[in-house]
Design a protein around this motif. Sequence first.
Motif, short mmCIF file in Angstrom:
data_model
loop_
_atom_site.label_atom_id
_atom_site.label_comp_id
_atom_site.label_asym_id
_atom_site.label_seq_id
_atom_site.Cartn_x
_atom_site.Cartn_y
_atom_site.Cartn_z
N ALA A 190 76.60 -66.87 -14.67
CA ALA A 190 76.12 -67.51 -16.29
C ALA A 190 75.19 -66.09 -16.97
CB ALA A 190 75.71 -69.02 -15.74
N GLY A 191 75.42 -66.62 -18.29
CA GLY A 191 73.65 -66.55 -18.84
C GLY A 191 72.91 -66.56 -19.99
N PHE A 192 71.55 -65.99 -19.68
CA PHE A 192 70.66 -66.74 -20.73
C PHE A 192 69.94 -65.56 -21.23
CE2 PHE A 192 71.15 -69.09 -16.54
CZ PHE A 192 70.69 -70.05 -16.83
N GLU A 193 69.62 -66.53 -22.02
CA GLU A 193 68.16 -65.23 -23.03
C GLU A 193 67.26 -66.03 -23.15
OE1 GLU A 193 68.04 -63.05 -27.30
OE2 GLU A 193 70.34 -63.75 -26.07
N SER A 194 66.16 -65.13 -22.82
CA SER A 194 64.97 -65.68 -22.21
C SER A 194 64.68 -67.10 -22.09
CB SER A 194 63.74 -65.48 -24.12
OG SER A 194 64.24 -63.94 -24.24
N PRO A 195 64.82 -67.63 -21.06
CA PRO A 195 64.87 -68.91 -20.76
C PRO A 195 63.71 -69.12 -20.62
CG PRO A 195 65.33 -67.89 -19.32
CD PRO A 195 65.43 -66.63 -19.93
N ARG A 196 62.87 -70.35 -21.00
CA ARG A 196 61.53 -70.04 -21.14
C ARG A 196 60.45 -71.41 -20.37
NH1 ARG A 196 60.25 -67.19 -26.37
NH2 ARG A 196 60.17 -65.15 -25.86
N GLY A 197 61.70 -72.65 -19.93
CA GLY A 197 61.38 -74.28 -19.93
C GLY A 197 61.46 -74.53 -19.07
N LEU A 198 61.28 -75.52 -18.03
CA LEU A 198 62.35 -76.49 -16.94
C LEU A 198 61.59 -77.67 -16.36
CD1 LEU A 198 61.96 -72.99 -14.33
CD2 LEU A 198 64.52 -73.78 -15.83
N ALA A 199 62.66 -78.47 -16.15
CA ALA A 199 62.46 -79.74 -15.55
C ALA A 199 63.52 -79.62 -14.82
CB ALA A 199 62.77 -81.09 -17.09
N ILE A 200 63.04 -80.28 -13.73
CA ILE A 200 64.36 -81.51 -11.89
C ILE A 200 64.45 -82.53 -12.61
CG2 ILE A 200 62.27 -81.45 -10.77
CD1 ILE A 200 64.11 -79.81 -9.14
N SER A 201 65.47 -82.79 -12.72
CA SER A 201 65.59 -84.31 -12.79
C SER A 201 64.74 -85.10 -10.90
CB SER A 201 67.04 -84.10 -11.89
OG SER A 201 67.59 -84.14 -10.90
N PRO A 202 64.71 -86.30 -11.23
CA PRO A 202 64.09 -87.07 -9.96
C PRO A 202 64.46 -87.19 -8.62
CG PRO A 202 63.89 -88.18 -11.62
CD PRO A 202 64.67 -87.54 -12.25
N ASP A 203 65.58 -87.16 -9.18
CA ASP A 203 66.35 -86.63 -7.39
C ASP A 203 67.18 -85.49 -6.88
OD1 ASP A 203 68.36 -85.82 -9.20
OD2 ASP A 203 69.55 -87.33 -8.82
N GLY A 204 65.87 -84.30 -7.78
CA GLY A 204 66.09 -83.52 -7.72
C GLY A 204 67.60 -82.50 -7.31
N LYS A 205 68.61 -83.15 -8.13
CA LYS A 205 69.65 -82.37 -7.94
C LYS A 205 69.81 -81.38 -9.21
CE LYS A 205 71.55 -85.38 -4.74
NZ LYS A 205 73.07 -86.69 -5.27
N THR A 206 68.97 -81.70 -10.50
CA THR A 206 69.18 -80.81 -11.41
C THR A 206 67.99 -80.64 -11.73
OG1 THR A 206 70.83 -82.36 -12.29
CG2 THR A 206 70.69 -81.57 -13.72
N LEU A 207 68.84 -78.82 -12.34
CA LEU A 207 67.83 -78.24 -13.14
C LEU A 207 67.59 -78.30 -14.58
CD1 LEU A 207 64.74 -76.63 -12.97
CD2 LEU A 207 65.81 -74.58 -12.38
N TYR A 208 66.94 -78.69 -15.33
CA TYR A 208 67.18 -78.27 -17.00
C TYR A 208 66.49 -77.28 -17.26
CZ TYR A 208 69.81 -82.94 -16.26
OH TYR A 208 70.04 -84.04 -15.90
N VAL A 209 67.17 -76.80 -18.64
CA VAL A 209 66.72 -74.97 -18.78
C VAL A 209 66.63 -75.48 -20.76
CG1 VAL A 209 66.77 -72.27 -18.58
CG2 VAL A 209 67.22 -73.71 -17.30
N ALA A 210 65.05 -74.51 -20.84
CA ALA A 210 65.50 -74.79 -22.19
C ALA A 210 65.54 -73.17 -22.73
CB ALA A 210 63.60 -74.73 -23.12
N ASP A 211 66.97 -72.96 -22.97
CA ASP A 211 67.00 -71.15 -22.76
C ASP A 211 66.60 -71.50 -24.77
OD1 ASP A 211 68.01 -69.03 -22.64
OD2 ASP A 211 70.67 -69.98 -22.39
N SER A 212 65.85 -70.51 -24.45
CA SER A 212 64.92 -70.22 -25.76
C SER A 212 65.84 -69.55 -27.04
CB SER A 212 63.67 -69.88 -25.54
OG SER A 212 62.92 -70.83 -25.30
N GLY A 213 65.67 -68.07 -26.32
CA GLY A 213 66.22 -67.07 -27.28
C GLY A 213 68.11 -67.39 -27.44
N ASN A 214 68.56 -68.86 -27.07
CA ASN A 214 69.84 -69.10 -27.39
C ASN A 214 69.81 -70.04 -28.24
OD1 ASN A 214 71.73 -67.22 -26.29
ND2 ASN A 214 70.95 -67.87 -24.24
N ASN A 215 68.34 -71.20 -28.12
CA ASN A 215 68.53 -72.04 -28.90
C ASN A 215 69.48 -73.53 -28.98
OD1 ASN A 215 66.11 -71.21 -30.40
ND2 ASN A 215 68.45 -70.39 -32.47
#
Length: 395
Positions: A190-215
């Motif tokens: 998988a590819g990202f460009e300048s990922p800057r923000g993260l949040a994790i689901s309350p159950d700990g199973k999913t990580l969300y990513v603000a992929d800034s450079g890719n909008n």
Amino acid sequence: MKKGREMGKNINQKWKASAKMISLGLGASLVLGAGIQAQAVTVSTIAGAFHERGALDGPGREARFEFPQGIVAAPDGTIYIADTGNDLIRKISSNGLSASTPTPAHLRHLNVDVENVAGSEHRARYRDGVGPNARFNNPEGLAISPDGKTLYVADSRNNMIRKIDLATKTVSTIAGHTFPSSGDGVGKSAGFESPRGLAISPDGKTLYVADSGNNMIRKIDLATNTVTTLAGAGKLTPGHADGVGAQATFLEPRSLAISADGQVLYIADTRNDLIRKMVLATNSVSTLAGHAGFPGTLNGPGPDAYFYHPISISIDGNKLYVADGANADIRMIDLSTGVVSTVAGATLNGGVPIAGREDGMGVEGHFQFPGAVTVFHGVLFVADTPADTIREVSF
């Protein structure tokens, strides 16, 4: 000097110069934000020293940082810092912080200690490994697993998402590769460009990513390390359109926060000067507060409020806190009413932000450029990025 540091410095200089010019005509009348005000607070510095850069571990104000741009509170009260300019992950510990701390008042004016977790000072490279043997390149956003055992790092210039086993300080890569791209896939495919923000689901199973450079807003299934795109039309299609999935557009989203029930993801859409929200069941994106491309300081109901470079968000029940970087203040959105208020930081009469380093109560407490915020037991911890300090906001 790093790109992120230059950006923050340039923004800071522009609005600081404006504030200085306007203050001559206004007699420096101070207010807490503009419009609706929140309750009185105390701002204090708990670690680092103003503009004294370094990578020194040690007691609170004897420690040194360089341009910290990420911060997160663990369930046990440990505060983790992405010390971006030093390419380090640090932590702040205190016997005054614990999961059973009874009231926010017990968190005020902490005696803290700073120590390194992983990375090596100013060695901006990519390497998995244990503690100082690992390498990062401009680490920014952080998220921590609900059990407090794993720290996730948006390693922005390496275009990767890393994780740290906190028991062993072992750093490994869960997704992305060193060159920027945008493809979905598994792990390093998988590819990202300048990922800057993260949040994790309350159950700990999913990580969300603000992929800034890719909008884009992406997610990682942590069981399989599979990366998929949830929303955003891509790097070549920036914008502020609301909509479902790829119909929605962003402009450098830099921070994420997730509701306690795991149903709604909040997004600091930084270059648009907006706070957005996404319903995860449908990937439907809407604007919660702010005006796209029109920076300002005004508080009030979401559609009437203005932000200026909102760069970091953190959620506490029905309160969404916003590090409103170029306004040099901390704002709060009451998610039950949608009303925006200012909780810390000051402006001149007329809405011009005041940048500073001063600790104090109410309008006496100032920030230079709050670049990251987290909340623990109702107390805010702020990385005051170009000031190279960690601040505490207690109510």
